[in-house]
Design a protein around this motif. Structure first.
Motif, PDB file in Angstrom:
ATOM      1  N   ILE A  77      43.177  51.981  69.611  1.00  0.00           N
ATOM      2  CA  ILE A  77      43.720  51.617  68.306  1.00  0.00           C
ATOM      3  C   ILE A  77      43.514  52.749  67.310  1.00  0.00           C
ATOM      4  O   ILE A  77      44.407  53.091  66.524  1.00  0.00           O
ATOM      5  N   GLY A  78      42.334  53.361  67.345  1.00  0.00           N
ATOM      6  CA  GLY A  78      42.054  54.469  66.442  1.00  0.00           C
ATOM      7  C   GLY A  78      42.982  55.644  66.678  1.00  0.00           C
ATOM      8  O   GLY A  78      43.531  56.223  65.724  1.00  0.00           O
ATOM      9  N   THR A  79      43.189  55.992  67.948  1.00  0.00           N
ATOM     10  CA  THR A  79      44.062  57.110  68.294  1.00  0.00           C
ATOM     11  C   THR A  79      45.498  56.843  67.868  1.00  0.00           C
ATOM     12  O   THR A  79      46.168  57.708  67.293  1.00  0.00           O
ATOM     13  N   GLU A  80      45.978  55.634  68.130  1.00  0.00           N
ATOM     14  CA  GLU A  80      47.360  55.286  67.774  1.00  0.00           C
ATOM     15  C   GLU A  80      47.560  55.286  66.260  1.00  0.00           C
ATOM     16  O   GLU A  80      48.578  55.771  65.759  1.00  0.00           O
ATOM     17  N   THR A  81      46.595  54.748  65.537  1.00  0.00           N
ATOM     18  CA  THR A  81      46.703  54.713  64.077  1.00  0.00           C
ATOM     19  C   THR A  81      46.705  56.122  63.505  1.00  0.00           C
ATOM     20  O   THR A  81      47.485  56.441  62.591  1.00  0.00           O
ATOM     21  N   HIS A  82      45.838  56.980  64.036  1.00  0.00           N
ATOM     22  CA  HIS A  82      45.812  58.377  63.594  1.00  0.00           C
ATOM     23  C   HIS A  82      47.169  59.044  63.807  1.00  0.00           C
ATOM     24  O   HIS A  82      47.637  59.795  62.948  1.00  0.00           O
ATOM     25  N   LYS A  83      47.788  58.775  64.954  1.00  0.00           N
ATOM     26  CA  LYS A  83      49.083  59.389  65.257  1.00  0.00           C
ATOM     27  C   LYS A  83      50.165  58.877  64.318  1.00  0.00           C
ATOM     28  O   LYS A  83      51.012  59.659  63.848  1.00  0.00           O
ATOM     29  N   LEU A  84      50.141  57.584  64.009  1.00  0.00           N
ATOM     30  CA  LEU A  84      51.105  57.023  63.060  1.00  0.00           C
ATOM     31  C   LEU A  84      50.967  57.684  61.692  1.00  0.00           C
ATOM     32  O   LEU A  84      51.967  58.029  61.045  1.00  0.00           O
ATOM     33  N   THR A 128      58.039  57.854  67.977  1.00  0.00           N
ATOM     34  CA  THR A 128      58.821  57.461  69.151  1.00  0.00           C
ATOM     35  C   THR A 128      57.997  56.691  70.181  1.00  0.00           C
ATOM     36  O   THR A 128      58.543  55.886  70.931  1.00  0.00           O
ATOM     37  N   ASP A 129      56.686  56.934  70.234  1.00  0.00           N
ATOM     38  CA  ASP A 129      55.844  56.249  71.206  1.00  0.00           C
ATOM     39  C   ASP A 129      55.606  54.804  70.790  1.00  0.00           C
ATOM     40  O   ASP A 129      55.487  54.486  69.598  1.00  0.00           O
ATOM     41  N   GLU A 130      55.532  53.922  71.771  1.00  0.00           N
ATOM     42  CA  GLU A 130      55.193  52.534  71.489  1.00  0.00           C
ATOM     43  C   GLU A 130      53.700  52.427  71.203  1.00  0.00           C
ATOM     44  O   GLU A 130      52.884  53.068  71.863  1.00  0.00           O
ATOM     45  N   VAL A 131      53.366  51.616  70.220  1.00  0.00           N
ATOM     46  CA  VAL A 131      51.961  51.424  69.853  1.00  0.00           C
ATOM     47  C   VAL A 131      51.684  49.937  69.677  1.00  0.00           C
ATOM     48  O   VAL A 131      52.600  49.141  69.511  1.00  0.00           O
ATOM     49  N   ARG A 132      50.409  49.584  69.689  1.00  0.00           N
ATOM     50  CA  ARG A 132      50.015  48.188  69.519  1.00  0.00           C
ATOM     51  C   ARG A 132      50.313  47.714  68.101  1.00  0.00           C
ATOM     52  O   ARG A 132      50.292  48.492  67.145  1.00  0.00           O
ATOM     53  N   LEU A 133      50.547  46.419  67.971  1.00  0.00           N
ATOM     54  CA  LEU A 133      50.812  45.841  66.657  1.00  0.00           C
ATOM     55  C   LEU A 133      49.626  46.039  65.716  1.00  0.00           C
ATOM     56  O   LEU A 133      49.801  46.224  64.509  1.00  0.00           O
TER      57      LEU A 133
END
Length: 221
Positions: free
Chosen positions: A72-79, A90-95
């Motif tokens: 979650i931390g990695t995905e949020t950082h990327k967003l 473009t990558d799918e991430v968790r809600l």
């Protein structure tokens, strides 16, 4: 990763490597330094270590929670990085990652005049390295900006290591570029649907950084 006009043209980043289950970096000249997060983890107080171990023993899903938190931390950082750099996601991430990102937008709107995102910094003086989330103006003040996703609300006294970490990035950045950064900003989104903003002066944490560095390297000698 983006570089901006503020960064000297001869600026070269370190390369992240994994060693002994910890983060290390190799500098352009070949030196290998531990990350600031590795140093802070290794020099964690006994009380904090015992608290963490007790939680792992008592929480049956500790490994799952830790792994999910990292994702979650990695995905949020990327967003956030893509948002700042105006790059299409473009990558799918968790809600939950999207929820954390949306929760932090009021704070992200205070960011401008970006010097760089995801910069892999290092210091030959301090013999350490690390990756800073963002270096930019925050409310008009050049700052080291880090984002944190947490399960619960945070108290300022729990955030000291994050302030030390940001101060280390400021020292590394100044050594490499000659640009002084006097402020650390930690932006926190919690699963309680709350957001927190911690703003500190790097000057107040330089001594604590030196203490932790000495503690880490004294053990190695």
């Amino acid at each position: 990763m983006s570089l901006y006009n503020h960064i000297p043209v001869n600026f070269k980043q370190a390369e992240l490597i994994e060693r002994d289950n910890a983060h290390f970096y190799q500098t352009p000249s070949g030196e290998i330094y531990p990350s600031i997060t590795t140093i802070l983890h290794e020099t964690m107080s006994l009380e904090k270590k015992e608290s963490l171990e007790n939680w792992k023993e008592q929480e049956i899903a500790a490994n799952y929670i830790t792994q999910e938190a990292a994702i979650i931390g990695t995905e949020t950082h990327k967003l956030i990085e893509n948002h700042i750099n105006e790059v299409k996601q473009t990558d799918e991430v968790r809600l939950l990652s999207v929820a954390h990102f949306n929760n932090l937008i009021p704070f992200l709107q205070k960011i401008n005049d970006v010097h760089g995102t995801e910069l892999r910094l290092y210091s030959n003086k301090m013999k350490l390295a690390g990756t800073s989330d963002c270096i930019a103006n925050y409310d008009g003040e050049l700052s080291i900006i880090d984002y944190k996703t947490k399960r619960s609300n945070q108290k300022e006294e729990w955030m000291t290591d994050h302030f030390i970490q940001g101060t280390a990035y400021s020292q590394m950045f100044e050594e490499l570029t000659g640009i002084e950064v006097k402020q650390v900003v930690i932006l926190v989104s919690s699963e309680k649907n709350s957001r927190m903003e911690f703003v500190k002066k790097t000057e107040d944490y330089k001594d604590l950084l030196t203490q932790r560095l000495n503690q880490y390297y004294d053990v190695l000698e």
